[in-house]
Design an enzyme around this catalytic site. Structure first.
Site, PDB file in Angstrom:
ATOM      1  N   TRP A  87       5.629 -18.678  27.207  1.00  0.00           N
ATOM      2  CA  TRP A  87       6.646 -18.109  26.310  1.00  0.00           C
ATOM      3  C   TRP A  87       8.020 -18.657  26.663  1.00  0.00           C
ATOM      4  O   TRP A  87       8.194 -19.196  27.762  1.00  0.00           O
ATOM      5  CB  TRP A  87       6.638 -16.570  26.395  1.00  0.00           C
ATOM      6  CG  TRP A  87       7.095 -15.978  25.095  1.00  0.00           C
ATOM      7  CD1 TRP A  87       8.276 -15.353  24.834  1.00  0.00           C
ATOM      8  CD2 TRP A  87       6.378 -15.998  23.859  1.00  0.00           C
ATOM      9  NE1 TRP A  87       8.333 -14.993  23.504  1.00  0.00           N
ATOM     10  CE2 TRP A  87       7.190 -15.382  22.884  1.00  0.00           C
ATOM     11  CE3 TRP A  87       5.134 -16.512  23.463  1.00  0.00           C
ATOM     12  CZ2 TRP A  87       6.788 -15.250  21.546  1.00  0.00           C
ATOM     13  CZ3 TRP A  87       4.733 -16.381  22.131  1.00  0.00           C
ATOM     14  CH2 TRP A  87       5.556 -15.750  21.197  1.00  0.00           C
ATOM     15  N   ASP A 123      17.243 -18.458  23.224  1.00  0.00           N
ATOM     16  CA  ASP A 123      17.994 -17.746  22.182  1.00  0.00           C
ATOM     17  C   ASP A 123      17.114 -16.704  21.493  1.00  0.00           C
ATOM     18  O   ASP A 123      15.923 -16.618  21.775  1.00  0.00           O
ATOM     19  CB  ASP A 123      18.531 -18.753  21.165  1.00  0.00           C
ATOM     20  CG  ASP A 123      17.404 -19.433  20.386  1.00  0.00           C
ATOM     21  OD1 ASP A 123      16.310 -19.649  20.965  1.00  0.00           O
ATOM     22  OD2 ASP A 123      17.599 -19.742  19.208  1.00  0.00           O
ATOM     23  N   GLU A 147      13.884 -17.700  20.188  1.00  0.00           N
ATOM     24  CA  GLU A 147      12.925 -18.063  21.244  1.00  0.00           C
ATOM     25  C   GLU A 147      12.570 -19.538  21.226  1.00  0.00           C
ATOM     26  O   GLU A 147      11.449 -19.921  21.522  1.00  0.00           O
ATOM     27  CB  GLU A 147      11.646 -17.222  21.116  1.00  0.00           C
ATOM     28  CG  GLU A 147      11.937 -15.759  20.875  1.00  0.00           C
ATOM     29  CD  GLU A 147      10.735 -14.855  21.013  1.00  0.00           C
ATOM     30  OE1 GLU A 147       9.870 -14.900  20.129  1.00  0.00           O
ATOM     31  OE2 GLU A 147      10.659 -14.117  22.004  1.00  0.00           O
ATOM     32  N   GLU A 148      13.538 -20.367  20.852  1.00  0.00           N
ATOM     33  CA  GLU A 148      13.232 -21.790  20.715  1.00  0.00           C
ATOM     34  C   GLU A 148      14.085 -22.686  21.600  1.00  0.00           C
ATOM     35  O   GLU A 148      13.629 -23.748  22.013  1.00  0.00           O
ATOM     36  CB  GLU A 148      13.443 -22.218  19.252  1.00  0.00           C
ATOM     37  CG  GLU A 148      12.477 -21.556  18.299  1.00  0.00           C
ATOM     38  CD  GLU A 148      12.808 -21.811  16.833  1.00  0.00           C
ATOM     39  OE1 GLU A 148      11.895 -21.680  16.005  1.00  0.00           O
ATOM     40  OE2 GLU A 148      13.972 -22.127  16.515  1.00  0.00           O
ATOM     41  N   GLU A 172       8.605 -10.683   7.156  1.00  0.00           N
ATOM     42  CA  GLU A 172       9.685 -11.374   7.859  1.00  0.00           C
ATOM     43  C   GLU A 172      10.456 -12.320   6.929  1.00  0.00           C
ATOM     44  O   GLU A 172      11.670 -12.401   6.969  1.00  0.00           O
ATOM     45  CB  GLU A 172       9.071 -12.179   9.010  1.00  0.00           C
ATOM     46  CG  GLU A 172      10.059 -12.921   9.874  1.00  0.00           C
ATOM     47  CD  GLU A 172       9.333 -13.695  10.977  1.00  0.00           C
ATOM     48  OE1 GLU A 172       8.656 -14.701  10.660  1.00  0.00           O
ATOM     49  OE2 GLU A 172       9.423 -13.284  12.153  1.00  0.00           O
TER      50      GLU A 172
END
Ligand SMILES: *[C@@H]1O[C@H](CO)[C@@H](O)[C@H](O)[C@H]1NC(C)=O
Ligand SMILES: *[C@@H]1O[C@H](CO)[C@@H](O)[C@H](O)[C@H]1NC(C)=O
Ligand SMILES: *[C@@H]1O[C@H](CO)[C@@H](O)[C@H](O)[C@H]1NC(C)=O
Ligand SMILES: *[C@@H]1O[C@H](CO)[C@@H](O)[C@H](O)[C@H]1NC(C)=O
Length: 622
Positions: free
Chosen positions: A147, A203, A206-207, A429
Site C-alpha cells: 500500500w 497523498d 494514495e499515489e 465514487e
C-alpha cells in the site's frame, strides 16, 4: 430581497435560472432537501456495527464503501472515516439532540483509541509511526498488503473531527469527559502531526509519495485547533504551538505564480498540479473567523478563488463538459492526468467545488463586502464580465451581482451531481466523463458526507451563523523544517458515561500537565532476502514485546515495496527501546496462515543506548 443588477439578470437568464438573488434555484432547493435525507440514511448505513450495509463491521467503524470487489473498498480508512465523522459531529451539534448519533460518535472515538494501538506495517504507537497507516480491516486488525504508506493526513483529520465533539462536550457541561476520554486520543494524533509533518508521505489519492497540499493544510488546521482546545481543557499542546507556524510556512510553497495551487510538491508525478486536492484543502480548513485570508487559503481568498477557476477549468475538455462556458458549473474530477478507471469526475469533488463557493458567500455576507484582486479577477470576470479589481460594499449593485452569480454558479455544481447521480439519490465514487453514468465503488461514504457538508454550507450562505472576528495568522520570517516530539500514550478510552444529554454539570478542577516522554528509542531497519509467491508475507518475530515476544500471531510485518525477482527484499523499520538486546528470526507466512521459520540459530541484536539512534539488522534468509 436585493435588487438585481442588469448584468446578473442577463447572466441568470442565460443560465435559465429564476432570478432570485442569493436564494437559489427552487429545483435545487427541493433536491437539497430530498438528497439530505438520502445522504444521512446512506451514510449511517456504512457505519458499524448496525449500519444496514455494515454487517460484521466493528462499532463506530466506517467502511469506505460496501463494495467488496472491483474495487474492493471493504476497509476502513483513517482519512475517510475522520471526514465522515466530522460531518456526523457537525450534524449532531447543529441539530436537535440525538442520542443514537451520539452513541455512534462515542463508538467512533473508542474505536480510534483502539486503532491507535494496533501495530501495523507503518509501525506502532511507541514512536507514533503506526498512526500513519492509511487503512485497516473492518474488524480493526492491520492490513499487511502492499500500500502507499505512510499517509500523514489521517491523524490530523481525526484530531479535527474529535475536537468538534470535545467542543460540544465542553459547551454542554461535560468538560471532564472531554479532558479525560477524548483529549488523550486527539493528543496522540497531534503529536504525530508535529513529529512527522515534514516527512514525505503519500497523498490523499494514495499515489504520490511527496508533500501534498491537502495534507499540509490539514496538519496546520489540526495543530491550531489543538492549541485552542488544549487551553479550553486546562492543558497544553506545546508541540502544536511550536510547529503550527512552520507548517503554515510550508503551505505557502504550494502556490504557483501561475495562479493556482500545485497540489503535490517534492514529487509531482509529472502532473501540472491542478487537482481537486486543493479545493478539498480549502473547504476543510474553512474558518470564517479568518475572513478571506490567503495564507490559509480560505475559500473566499483571492488565491483559493483563482485556484478554483484553474482546477475546474482544467476539466472542461472532458466530453461531459463539452461546450460549457467558463463560470458555469462542470463535472469535477481529481486531476486531468488521472488514469484510475480512465479518469472521471467524482461526486465528492463536484460537491467540493460548490461548497467552496457557498463558504465564500457566507463570509462576504458576514463582512459586508467582496474584494476582487488582480489574482482573483479572472474568477470574477467569468461571472461578472465588467468587474474590475476593487472592494465592493454591500448595498452596491456589483456586490449584489457577484453574490447572486456565485450562488448560481455553486448551485450549478449541485445540479451536475443531481443530473448524474442514480435516480434513487445514491452516489458511488465516480461518474463517466463521457456520458455521466455512475461508476466505481457504490455508495461511497465520502460522497454522502460531501453532500451533507455542501448542503450545510449552502444553508449557511443564505444566513451565516457566525460573527465577524477576523484575525489572520502571522507567518514566521523564515520557514523551518523543525519538528517536535511528544509522548505517545495509549488512550484508555473504553467507554463514555451514560446519557450525556445537554446540560451536564461536570467541571474540571485541575489543569493537567502534558505527559513527558520517558521512551528513549532506537530504530532497527530490518531487511531479509526471501523469494516468495503471491499471498506470502514475511515478518519478524523475537524475544521482546515490540517483536511479538516470539508469538507469531504478533509478529511485525515487513514490506515488499522494493521487492524484485533478482532482489527479493522484504524490509521495515521497527522502534525498540534504546539499549535493548534481543533475539529474533524472520518468518514467512503464507496465504493460508502456515508459518515457515528460519532455521537456527536465533539471530541476535543489541540496540545502541543513544535515543533516536538507528541500526540495520538482517541479511539473507537462513
Ligand atoms: C520540510 O520543510 C521545509 C521548510 O518549510 C520545506 O522546504 C520542505 O519542502 C518540507 N518537506 C516536506 C516533505 O514537507
Ligand atoms: C452590510 O454588512 C454589514 C456587516 O454584515 C451589516 O452590518 C450591514 O447592515 C449591511 N448593510 C447593508 C446595507 O446590507
Ligand atoms: C531461540 O529462541 C527461542 C525462544 O527463546 C528458544 O526456545 C530456542 O531454543 C532458541 N533457539 C536456539 C537455537 O537457541
Ligand atoms: C534506516 O532506514 C531509514 C529509512 O529508510 C534511513 O533513513 C536510515 O538511514 C536507515 N538507517 C540505517 C542505520 O541504515
Amino acid at each position: 430581497m436585493r435588487a438585481l443588477s442588469s448584468i446578473a439578470l442577463v447572466l441568470s437568464a442565460l443560465r435559465g435560472v429564476v432570478a432570485c438573488p442569493v436564494s437559489g434555484n427552487p429545483a435545487i432547493d427541493s433536491f437539497v432537501e430530498s438528497e439530505t435525507q438520502v445522504s444521512r440514511h446512506k451514510l449511517l448505513c456504512n457505519i458499524g456495527s448496525d449500519g444496514c450495509e455494515a454487517a460484521g463491521v466493528s462499532p463506530g467503524v466506517v467502511i469506505a464503501s460496501p463494495s467488496k470487489s472491483d474495487p474492493d473498498y471493504w476497509y476502513t480508512w483513517t482519512r475517510d472515516s475522520a471526514l465522515v465523522f466530522k460531518t456526523v459531529i457537525e450534524q449532531f451539534a447543529s441539530g436537535d439532540y440525538d442520542a443514537s448519533l451520539q452513541k455512534k460518535i462515542q463508538e467512533y472515538i473508542v474505536s480510534q483509541a483502539k486503532l491507535q494501538g494496533v501495530d501495523n506495517p507503518s509501525g506502532g504507537l511507541v514512536d507514533g509511526s503506526g498512526l500513519g497507516e492509511a487503512k485497516f480491516h473492518v474488524d480493526l486488525t492491520q492490513f499487511t498488503g502492499a500500500w502507499g504508506r505512510p499517509q500523514h493526513d489521517g491523524p490530523p483529520l481525526r484530531a479535527i473531527a474529535m475536537s468538534q465533539y470535545a467542543k460540544w462536550l465542553i459547551d454542554n457541561g461535560y468538560p471532564k469527559t472531554a479532558q479525560e476520554i477524548v483529549w488523550p486520543v486527539i493528543r496522540n494524533d497531534l503529536y504525530y502531526t508535529a513529529h512527522y509533518w515534514n516527512n514525505t508521505g503519500f497523498d490523499l489519492w494514495e499515489e504520490v509519495n511527496g508533500a501534498s497540499f491537502f495534507t499540509s493544510i490539514t496538519q496546520y488546521r489540526a495543530l491550531v485547533e489543538g492549541s485552542a482546545l488544549a487551553a479550553r481543557l486546562q492543558t497544553t499542546c506545546t508541540a502544536c504551538d511550536e510547529i503550527a507556524p512552520h507548517v503554515l510556512c510550508l503551505v505557502q510553497n504550494y502556490w504557483s505564480n501561475s495562479g493556482y495551487v500545485v497540489s503535490n510538491i517534492h514529487n509531482n508525478a509529472g502532473r501540472a498540479g491542478k487537482d481537486g486536492n486543493s479545493i478539498l484543502g480549502s473547504i476543510h480548513s474553512f474558518d470564517p473567523r479568518l475572513g478571506c485570508d490567503a495564507t490559509t487559503f480560505q475559500p473566499c481568498s483571492d488565491k483559493a478563488l483563482s485556484n478554483h477557476k484553474a482546477v475546474t477549468d482544467s476539466f472542461r475538455s472532458w466530453p461531459i463538459n463539452n461546450g460549457i462556458p467558463q463560470g458555469t458549473a462542470v463535472a469535477v474530477g481529481r486531476y486531468i492526468e488521472d488514469v484510475y478507471y480512465n479518469g472521471n469526475p467524482w461526486y465528492l469533488l463536484t460537491l467540493a467545488a460548490a461548497e467552496q463557493l457557498y463558504d465564500a458567500i457566507a463570509v462576504w455576507k458576514a463582512q459586508g463586502s467582496v474584494t476582487v484582486t488582480s489574482t482573483s479577477l479572472g474568477f470574477f470576470k467569468d461571472l461578472v464580465p465588467s468587474i474590475t479589481a476593487g472592494t465592493y460594499q454591500n448595498g452596491t449593485t456589483t456586490y449584489d451581482s457577484v453574490l447572486d452569480a456565485v450562488f448560481t454558479y455553486a448551485d450549478g455544481y449541485l445540479n451536475v451531481v443531481k443530473t448524474y447521480m442514480h435516480t434513487d439519490g445514491s452516489m458511488p465514487e465516480q461518474f463517466s466523463k463521457n456520458d455521466g453514468t455512475p461508476m466505481a465503488a457504490r455508495d461511497l461514504t465520502w460522497s454522502y458526507s460531501a453532500f451533507l457538508t455542501a448542503a450545510a454550507a449552502r444553508s449557511n450562505a443564505r444566513s451565516p451563523q457566525f460573527g465577524w472576528l477576523a484575525s489572520p495568522p502571522q507567518l514566521p520570517n523564515t520557514c523551518a523544517a523543525s519538528t517536535a516530539d511528544g509522548a505517545y500514550v495509549s488512550a484508555t478510552a473504553v467507554s463514555f458515561p451514560a446519557s450525556q444529554t445537554p446540560g451536564g454539570t461536570e467541571t474540571i478542577t485541575a489543569s493537567v500537565p502534558e505527559p513527558t516522554s520517558t521512551t528513549c528509542l532506537h530504530k532497527v531497519n530490518f531487511s531479509v532476502l526471501r523469494t516468495t509467491v503471491w499471498g506470502d508475507s514475511v515478518k519478524v518475530v523475537g524475544s521482546i514485546k515490540e517483536l511479538g515476544s516470539w508469538n507469531t500471531a504478533n509478529a511485525r510485518p515487513l514490506l515488499a515495496d522494493a521487492y524484485t525477482e533478482s532482489n527479493p527484499l522484504w524490509r521495515g523499520s521497527i522502534s525498540v527501546p534504546a539499549g535493548a538486546s534481543f533475539q529474533y528470526k524472520f518468518i514467512k507466512v503464507s496465504d493460508n496462515g502456515a508459518v515457515t521459520w528460519e532455521s537456527d540459530p536465533n539471530r541476535s541484536y543489541s540496540a545502541s543506548s543513544e535515543c533516536g539512534s538507528t541500526g540495520n539488522a538482517g541479511g539473507n534468509w537462513q
